[in-house]
Design a protein around this motif. Structure first.
Motif, PDB file in Angstrom:
ATOM      1  N   ARG A 368      11.027 -11.289 121.332  1.00  0.00           N
ATOM      2  CA  ARG A 368      11.329 -12.666 121.664  1.00  0.00           C
ATOM      3  C   ARG A 368      10.353 -13.644 121.011  1.00  0.00           C
ATOM      4  NH1 ARG A 368      15.636 -11.391 122.513  1.00  0.00           N
ATOM      5  NH2 ARG A 368      16.894 -11.478 124.418  1.00  0.00           N
ATOM      6  N   TRP A 369       9.223 -13.137 120.539  1.00  0.00           N
ATOM      7  CA  TRP A 369       8.174 -14.027 120.041  1.00  0.00           C
ATOM      8  C   TRP A 369       7.579 -13.456 118.751  1.00  0.00           C
ATOM      9  CZ3 TRP A 369       8.437 -18.349 122.725  1.00  0.00           C
ATOM     10  CH2 TRP A 369       8.897 -18.294 124.044  1.00  0.00           C
ATOM     11  N   PRO A 370       6.946 -14.299 117.955  1.00  0.00           N
ATOM     12  CA  PRO A 370       6.259 -13.795 116.755  1.00  0.00           C
ATOM     13  C   PRO A 370       5.180 -12.785 117.137  1.00  0.00           C
ATOM     14  CG  PRO A 370       6.435 -16.189 116.700  1.00  0.00           C
ATOM     15  CD  PRO A 370       6.854 -15.781 118.077  1.00  0.00           C
ATOM     16  N   THR A 371       4.862 -11.919 116.215  1.00  0.00           N
ATOM     17  CA  THR A 371       3.852 -10.898 116.471  1.00  0.00           C
ATOM     18  C   THR A 371       2.601 -11.161 115.647  1.00  0.00           C
ATOM     19  OG1 THR A 371       4.638  -9.416 114.727  1.00  0.00           O
ATOM     20  CG2 THR A 371       5.636  -9.180 116.912  1.00  0.00           C
ATOM     21  N   SER A 372       1.528 -10.516 116.059  1.00  0.00           N
ATOM     22  CA  SER A 372       0.289 -10.554 115.296  1.00  0.00           C
ATOM     23  C   SER A 372       0.341  -9.466 114.225  1.00  0.00           C
ATOM     24  CB  SER A 372      -0.906 -10.332 116.222  1.00  0.00           C
ATOM     25  OG  SER A 372      -0.944  -8.978 116.661  1.00  0.00           O
ATOM     26  N   GLU A 373      -0.791  -9.228 113.575  1.00  0.00           N
ATOM     27  CA  GLU A 373      -0.869  -8.109 112.631  1.00  0.00           C
ATOM     28  C   GLU A 373      -0.612  -6.777 113.326  1.00  0.00           C
ATOM     29  OE1 GLU A 373      -4.661  -8.379 110.524  1.00  0.00           O
ATOM     30  OE2 GLU A 373      -3.442  -8.687 108.727  1.00  0.00           O
ATOM     31  N   ALA A 374      -0.935  -6.705 114.595  1.00  0.00           N
ATOM     32  CA  ALA A 374      -0.560  -5.552 115.406  1.00  0.00           C
ATOM     33  C   ALA A 374       0.874  -5.797 115.842  1.00  0.00           C
ATOM     34  CB  ALA A 374      -1.483  -5.401 116.605  1.00  0.00           C
ATOM     35  N   GLU A 375       1.832  -5.203 115.169  1.00  0.00           N
ATOM     36  CA  GLU A 375       3.215  -5.649 115.319  1.00  0.00           C
ATOM     37  C   GLU A 375       3.835  -5.302 116.666  1.00  0.00           C
ATOM     38  OE1 GLU A 375       4.929  -4.130 111.723  1.00  0.00           O
ATOM     39  OE2 GLU A 375       4.347  -5.930 110.611  1.00  0.00           O
ATOM     40  N   TRP A 376       3.115  -4.550 117.488  1.00  0.00           N
ATOM     41  CA  TRP A 376       3.567  -4.322 118.863  1.00  0.00           C
ATOM     42  C   TRP A 376       3.224  -5.523 119.759  1.00  0.00           C
ATOM     43  CZ3 TRP A 376      -0.596  -4.837 122.015  1.00  0.00           C
ATOM     44  CH2 TRP A 376      -1.858  -4.566 121.472  1.00  0.00           C
ATOM     45  N   GLN A 377       2.395  -6.437 119.249  1.00  0.00           N
ATOM     46  CA  GLN A 377       1.879  -7.538 120.070  1.00  0.00           C
ATOM     47  C   GLN A 377       2.672  -8.814 119.828  1.00  0.00           C
ATOM     48  OE1 GLN A 377      -2.023  -9.045 119.039  1.00  0.00           O
ATOM     49  NE2 GLN A 377      -2.413  -9.719 121.152  1.00  0.00           N
ATOM     50  N   GLN A 378       3.502  -9.174 120.804  1.00  0.00           N
ATOM     51  CA  GLN A 378       4.174 -10.468 120.766  1.00  0.00           C
ATOM     52  C   GLN A 378       3.233 -11.531 121.342  1.00  0.00           C
ATOM     53  OE1 GLN A 378       8.477 -10.496 121.889  1.00  0.00           O
ATOM     54  NE2 GLN A 378       8.058  -8.407 122.594  1.00  0.00           N
ATOM     55  N   ILE A 379       3.132 -12.643 120.672  1.00  0.00           N
ATOM     56  CA  ILE A 379       2.195 -13.680 121.084  1.00  0.00           C
ATOM     57  C   ILE A 379       2.899 -14.607 122.080  1.00  0.00           C
ATOM     58  CG2 ILE A 379       0.727 -15.576 120.324  1.00  0.00           C
ATOM     59  CD1 ILE A 379       0.472 -14.130 117.635  1.00  0.00           C
ATOM     60  N   TYR A 380       2.544 -14.457 123.345  1.00  0.00           N
ATOM     61  CA  TYR A 380       3.195 -15.196 124.423  1.00  0.00           C
ATOM     62  C   TYR A 380       2.171 -15.506 125.508  1.00  0.00           C
ATOM     63  CZ  TYR A 380       6.598 -16.400 128.057  1.00  0.00           C
ATOM     64  OH  TYR A 380       7.309 -17.053 129.040  1.00  0.00           O
ATOM     65  N   PRO A 381       1.456 -16.608 125.397  1.00  0.00           N
ATOM     66  CA  PRO A 381       0.397 -16.924 126.367  1.00  0.00           C
ATOM     67  C   PRO A 381       0.892 -17.038 127.806  1.00  0.00           C
ATOM     68  CG  PRO A 381       0.180 -18.278 124.403  1.00  0.00           C
ATOM     69  CD  PRO A 381       1.497 -17.577 124.290  1.00  0.00           C
ATOM     70  N   GLU A 382       2.153 -17.466 127.999  1.00  0.00           N
ATOM     71  CA  GLU A 382       2.654 -17.591 129.373  1.00  0.00           C
ATOM     72  C   GLU A 382       2.667 -16.251 130.098  1.00  0.00           C
ATOM     73  OE1 GLU A 382       3.022 -20.399 130.803  1.00  0.00           O
ATOM     74  OE2 GLU A 382       2.613 -21.461 128.942  1.00  0.00           O
ATOM     75  N   GLY A 383       2.716 -15.165 129.335  1.00  0.00           N
ATOM     76  CA  GLY A 383       2.647 -13.856 129.969  1.00  0.00           C
ATOM     77  C   GLY A 383       1.336 -13.638 130.696  1.00  0.00           C
ATOM     78  N   MET A 384       0.273 -14.251 130.196  1.00  0.00           N
ATOM     79  CA  MET A 384      -1.012 -14.184 130.891  1.00  0.00           C
ATOM     80  C   MET A 384      -0.899 -14.822 132.277  1.00  0.00           C
ATOM     81  SD  MET A 384      -4.387 -13.595 130.853  1.00  0.00           S
ATOM     82  CE  MET A 384      -5.087 -13.584 129.198  1.00  0.00           C
ATOM     83  N   TYR A 385      -0.353 -16.009 132.321  1.00  0.00           N
ATOM     84  CA  TYR A 385      -0.167 -16.687 133.601  1.00  0.00           C
ATOM     85  C   TYR A 385       0.725 -15.853 134.520  1.00  0.00           C
ATOM     86  CZ  TYR A 385       1.434 -20.097 137.038  1.00  0.00           C
ATOM     87  OH  TYR A 385       1.740 -20.730 138.212  1.00  0.00           O
TER      88      TYR A 385
END
Length: 497
Positions: A368-385
């Motif tokens: 659902r979101w862009p990934t970092s160089e670690a392609e398993w990692q979607q960048i979604y700060p709201e997930g932290m909240y």
């Protein structure tokens, strides 16, 4: 474990591995936003608040005055000195020296040479203004074979490290197990062998008695889920197995080891607080169908509740046990009294957040979101909240520390000796803001440790990915503060954004 469940777990592992190897992708924000609202009903997530609502009148986001800004590392990833001062071999020594297991055949033999350069690294921490440092203790450095009397030279290294932290006004936070199981114990069955949990308790007791009066916070087992999934389902991490039947027996024994270590600290009477370190992934339905909601609930069981429920409720989630089946090695491996040990009261919970998971009605995962160089990692700060508020809502007001959050960037050392990692600054700023909103909404968050202090050996990825605030030039071991390190120093000085 039924054949159907075995196939399902292998399929899930294959899907996750496929997702990790996919190209970077992202969907439009409007398309993704529709999944978040439906996620709240399943994953227990509140609606997303306006990110501007929590600003102080001056526009700044201030954290509590005693907030513990920190950074994190782990022993095998930075220490090096793999054969020095009585250190024994770990499963990661074996795994990384096996051809084809790590990128470029990289190993942790030298890593960031922290074992020899710890004083320099402590000065870096002081210069950054860190208030807390989360590190791990190498089990094979303390007990070469995973049992017997402790290796005094190994304990002395950690005593010097802890003393150096105190001298610089930095609070030590020590993790007892960050995946470097002594190879001798693996040869005897590893975490499939219940006896390994008992050996871990003995090791923990030796460390508590040696260092306990100097370490205010202890973490027991780092990311048991990663050992289970990467080590026993996918085979990407040590010990490199693909055995679903063994995987969840390993999960139980890791949880048992956690509980036994908690009891060992209480019995040692040395003080200090203790808790587990869990990587938690908020799970969202990929669409609004009932099938996706049902599949997400089970996925969340394997990702989160399997570990949270046993520690905080004294029971494994029934849906996960039913999915595994009454004949599974895990279910058959649980003995009377085990859950009471696992749920021994803890003082805090360490949360490690990297990525959300979106689940379809078929149990597949989607991006659902862009990934970092670690392609398993979607960048979604709201997930932290979402994950912080969910933990507080479902498990009570246990104090929380974030012990890992970060991303890898394509960092390069410029001709002028600088490293411009602006993407890391953007990532951290957004996640700090999400954590601030969680505090505002009642989450008892005490501290935040960026992963990682230093560029390091990134497990199966070797030295290909750089996660650090500090650039390490591996041929020379020169340390260079990246732009993000300078920025983070200012955040700590201001105590906010």
């Amino acid at each position: 474990m039924s054949l159907l469940t075995r196939r399902r777990l292998l399929r899930r592992a294959a899907l996750s591995a496929t997702a990790a190897g996919a190209a970077r992708t992202g969907l439009a924000g409007a398309a993704a936003a529709g999944t978040v609202a439906s996620a709240a009903a399943v994953a227990g997530c509140d609606g997303t608040p306006d990110p501007h609502d929590d600003a102080d009148p001056d526009g700044a986001l201030r954290f509590p005055s005693d907030f513990g800004w920190g950074a994190a590392t782990s022993a095998y990833q930075i220490e090096g000195a793999a054969k020095e001062d009585g250190r024994g071999e770990s499963v990661w020594d074996t795994f990384s020296h096996t051809p084809g297991r790590t990128r470029n055949g990289d190993t942790g033999d030298v890593a960031a040479d922290h074992y020899h350069r710890y004083a320099q690294d402590l000065d870096l921490m002081r210069d950054l203004g860190l208030r807390s440092y989360r590190f791990s203790i190498s089990w094979p450095r303390v007990q070469a074979d995973g049992s017997g009397g402790p290796n005094q030279r190994g304990l002395d290294f950690y005593r010097r490290l802890v003393d150096g932290l105190h001298e610089r006004g930095i609070a030590p936070m020590a993790t007892l197990f960050h995946w470097d199981l002594p190879q001798a114990l693996q040869d005897a069955g590893g975490w499939e062998n219940r006896d390994t949990a008992e050996r871990f308790a003995e090791y923990a007791d030796a460390v508590f008695r040696a260092l306990g009066d100097r370490v205010p916070v202890w973490l027991t087992v780092n990311e048991p889920k990663t050992v289970v999934q990467n080590g026993y389902l996918w085979g990407h991490h040590a010990p490199g197995r693909q055995d679903p039947a063994a995987a969840y027996l390993v999960a139980h024994h890791l949880q048992l080891a956690h509980g036994l270590a908690v009891r060992a600290l209480r019995a040692a009477g040395v003080g200090g607080r203790i808790g587990p370190a869990l990587n938690l992934h908020p799970c969202y339905p990929a669409d609004d169908t009932a099938e996706a909601a049902t599949a997400t609930r089970l996925y969340d069981g394997y990702e989160n509740r399997l570990y949270l429920d046993s520690i905080f409720k004294g029971a494994y989630p029934e849906d996960v046990l039913a999915d595994l089946g009454a004949d599974s090695r895990m279910v058959r491996g649980v003995r009377d009294g085990d859950l009471k040990i696992i749920s021994s009261p803890v003082d805090l919970l360490a949360v490690q957040y990297y990525t959300p998971i979106y689940v379809t009605g078929q149990g597949d995962t989607v991006r659902r979101w862009p990934t970092s160089e670690a392609e398993w990692q979607q960048i979604y700060p709201e997930g932290m909240y979402d994950i912080l508020t969910r933990v507080t809502r479902d498990y009570g007001r246990v104090p929380i520390t974030i012990t890992e959050n970060g991303l890898p960037c394509p960092d390069t050392l410029a001709a002028d000796g600088t490293v411009d990692d602006s993407a890391r600054i953007d990532f951290l700023r957004d996640h700090f803001a999400a954590a601030h909103r969680a505090i505002r909404d009642g989450v008892p968050l005490e501290s935040y440790h960026v992963w990682s202090l230093l560029d390091n050996f990134e497990w199966a990825e070797g030295y290909e990915q750089r996660w650090g605030l500090v650039y390490v030039d591996y041929p020379t071991q020169r340390r260079v503060l990246k732009r993000s390190a300078h920025w983070y120093r200012d955040v700590i000085r201001r105590n906010g954004l």
